[in-house]
Design a protein around this motif. Structure first.
Motif, PDB file in Angstrom:
ATOM      1  N   ALA A  40       0.832  -1.206   0.000  1.00 28.23           N
ATOM      2  CA  ALA A  40       0.000   0.000   0.000  1.00 28.23           C
ATOM      3  C   ALA A  40       0.867   1.258   0.000  1.00 28.23           C
ATOM      4  N   SER A  41       1.925   1.262   0.803  1.00 28.78           N
ATOM      5  CA  SER A  41       2.807   2.430   0.859  1.00 28.78           C
ATOM      6  C   SER A  41       3.542   2.641  -0.457  1.00 28.78           C
ATOM      7  N   LEU A  42       3.948   1.543  -1.087  1.00 26.81           N
ATOM      8  CA  LEU A  42       4.640   1.674  -2.371  1.00 26.81           C
ATOM      9  C   LEU A  42       3.730   2.262  -3.440  1.00 26.81           C
ATOM     10  N   MET A  43       2.524   1.723  -3.543  1.00 24.46           N
ATOM     11  CA  MET A  43       1.622   2.197  -4.586  1.00 24.46           C
ATOM     12  C   MET A  43       1.249   3.663  -4.390  1.00 24.46           C
ATOM     13  N   ARG A  44       1.207   4.107  -3.160  1.00 23.24           N
ATOM     14  CA  ARG A  44       0.877   5.515  -2.913  1.00 23.24           C
ATOM     15  C   ARG A  44       2.122   6.395  -2.959  1.00 23.24           C
ATOM     16  N   GLY A  45       3.275   5.800  -2.768  1.00 26.30           N
ATOM     17  CA  GLY A  45       4.516   6.562  -2.754  1.00 26.30           C
ATOM     18  C   GLY A  45       5.220   6.635  -4.100  1.00 26.30           C
ATOM     19  N   LEU A  46       4.645   6.023  -5.138  1.00 29.62           N
ATOM     20  CA  LEU A  46       5.163   6.170  -6.494  1.00 29.62           C
ATOM     21  C   LEU A  46       4.374   7.292  -7.167  1.00 29.62           C
ATOM     22  N   ILE A  47       4.996   8.439  -7.324  1.00 30.45           N
ATOM     23  CA  ILE A  47       4.315   9.619  -7.865  1.00 30.45           C
ATOM     24  C   ILE A  47       4.531   9.655  -9.373  1.00 30.45           C
TER      25      ILE A  47
END
Length: 545
Positions: free
Chosen positions: A283-290
């Motif tokens: 979840a953090s990766l998908m939201r942290g890839l801008i």
């Protein structure tokens, strides 16, 4: 010159004038006879437009304005006053009137030329009849029993009619089959002793626009085409030709940059795939890839990957016409993205975790027209918003010229029950009152009452619903085909913050639109907002775990 010659010449002139007059009359009547597909707004054209890539990326010609008419509480008159959030949203209607010995409530009454692009009926109104009057006719062209739009007197294909999850008890349905009218459209209900939830979105064209009014006869003739459109909406093709791709291992803080082929192209599908990561960080990766995308020297897209694919917080699966994701790190965007000279894609990893990312853009040649537009997406987030305090959450404000194509609302609900009682308001250009005024978050996203399960249709759905009481994480997404919203200078989209019990919510929203290079969101959040530490998920039902 002899009398005979003069007479023959006179006859020839009369014949020529008669033929010319008949030709002119035939041209003028071509819209009503169905012979002209290019200069007339008609059912067949509208069905084609629903799945037209070319129409998606263009400012409409002829231009039209849009309006959303609903049964919202008519005490809502002035923003900022105590009645603005009045919430008896099944009480609004236009007027009472007498028709053929019946007293009817008029729910919708708009002058044409125009098209109804979306309708919702709900409320379990057995014994009532819905009537649709076209072009000022004294009797209705369409009679729908039980106030149930799903009982339209035509076999509506599955992709154009969505029965809500509460349909069995409330008859709630969303109807996307277009209904064009040349002069006017009026919709009434004949049981005036009760209240009704009602929605109708419409286009209105300039007065000189030719529109061929809907008939059941023509609709039956076009059943095969309607079914084809439904199949395309339900099972969209992901364009796969001429791919340009890049795959890299990204450390925390790293970026991927990809330049696309020069000149006269369009991204037709865009794939993102993450791999080689610890699943607890998904979840953090998908939201942290801008994701940043630039066209012809200007960035028009800047959104966290989870939100760009319509999944929102946690990045669950998505299944709709424009957006698709498997909930495991693979996702497609099917929005066409044309450019004239150059395009660049850059993804920044601000998540703090390493990951391998593949990006693949499939392209086609594209002829740029005077009304061609660029694809845009931007996002914003606000946390700890209080409900039931007279606040409207701004989903985003757009400045410039463009066409609004959809949105995603992803949130954490801290209050004990349903948070989305508030209506949507969409203000267009110089509106002094919202052109679009709805009856609640759930109706805007095509469901009756608060959703209790994840659901999808071609026009979006609810990718995330953790708890049947609406606590914790929830995500809605809606994209627009015929119900898109053109704007020339300005568009503001907001939701009233009303919940059943009061409390707080964390809201994040993404808007999708087409516009020129100068069109932009005036109030986006910065990248670091994506790192907000959200609370843990709430589960009370094992089927949601």
């Amino acid at each position: 010159m002899s009398i005979v010659v003069i007479r023959n010449l006179y006859v020839k002139v009369l014949c020529f004038l008669w033929i010319t007059l008949c030709s002119c009359l035939m041209a003028l009547s071509s819209c009503s006879s169905g012979n002209d597909k290019t200069n007339c707004i008609a059912l067949e054209n509208l069905l084609d437009e629903m799945v037209s890539v070319e129409a998606d990326v263009a400012f409409p010609e002829p231009a039209f304005t849009t309006k959303h008419v609903s049964s919202y509480d008519r005490r809502s008159v002035l923003p900022g006053t105590s009645s603005w959030h009045a919430n008896r949203d099944n009480t609004g209607f236009v007027r009472y009137e007498s028709n053929n010995g019946r007293v009817e409530k008029v729910l919708f009454d708009e002058e044409g030329p125009g098209v109804i692009t979306r309708m919702i009926t709900t409320g379990g109104a057995n014994g009532a009849n819905l009537r649709i009057y076209l072009d000022g006719a004294e009797e209705a062209a369409i009679l729908i029993p039980a106030y149930d739009i799903a009982k339209f007197p035509l076999a509506i294909p599955e992709g154009l009619l969505y029965r809500h999850e509460h349909y069995d008890t409330t008859q709630g349905s969303s109807f996307y089959y277009p209904l064009p009218y040349a002069k006017s459209c009026k919709i009434t209900v004949d049981n005036v002793d009760r209240d009704y939830f009602f929605h109708a979105s419409c286009r209105t064209y300039p007065k000189n626009t030719e529109v061929r009014t809907f008939t059941l006869e023509e609709a039956n003739e076009l059943q095969a085409r309607a079914q084809q459109v439904s199949n395309q909406l339900m099972h969209p093709r992901t364009y796969g030709d001429n791919p340009v791709s890049r795959k890299e291992s990204m450390a925390a803080g790293a970026s991927i940059f990809m330049e696309l082929p020069k000149g006269g192209k369009a991204i037709r599908s865009l794939l993102f795939q993450i791999s080689e990561f610890d699943s607890i960080h998904y979840a953090s990766l998908m939201r942290g890839l801008i994701v940043n995308i630039s066209f012809d020297g200007k960035r028009t897209v800047r959104v966290p990957l989870s939100d760009l694919i319509g999944a929102g917080m946690g990045a669950p699966a998505v299944d709709s016409y424009y957006l698709e994701a498997d909930g495991k790190g693979k996702a497609f965007l099917r929005f066409a993205m044309p450019y004239q000279e150059q395009a660049e894609i850059e993804i920044n990893n601000i998540s703090g975790y390493p990951v391998t990312l593949e990006v693949k853009a499939c392209l086609s040649d594209w002829k740029w027209e005077n009304n061609t537009l660029y694809f845009h997406a931007d996002w914003r987030q606000e946390n700890g918003l209080p409900t039931n305090c007279g606040i409207d959450y701004n989903m985003g404000t757009l400045k410039g010229k463009g066409v609004f194509k959809g949105d995603m609302l992803s949130l954490y609900n801290h209050s004990p029950r349903w948070y989305g009682e508030g209506d949507e308001h969409i203000w267009i250009d110089n509106d002094t009152f919202p052109s679009h005024f709805g009856c609640g978050t759930e109706d805007y996203y095509n469901t009756t009452f608060a959703p209790i399960h994840v659901y999808f249709n071609p026009f979006g759905g609810a990718p995330r619903e953790d708890d049947e009481a609406s606590r914790g994480y929830n995500t809605f997404v809606r994209t627009r085909n015929l119900d898109n919203v053109p704007f020339n200078e300005h568009l503001k989209f907001e939701f009233e913050l009303i919940s059943w019990d009061g409390g707080k919510v964390d809201y994040a929203s993404t808007l999708f639109w087409y516009g020129d290079l100068d069109t932009h969101m005036t109030n986006p959040s910065d990248d670091q907002a994506a790192l907000y530490d959200f609370p843990p998920a709430i589960f009370t039902d094992t089927e949601h775990k």
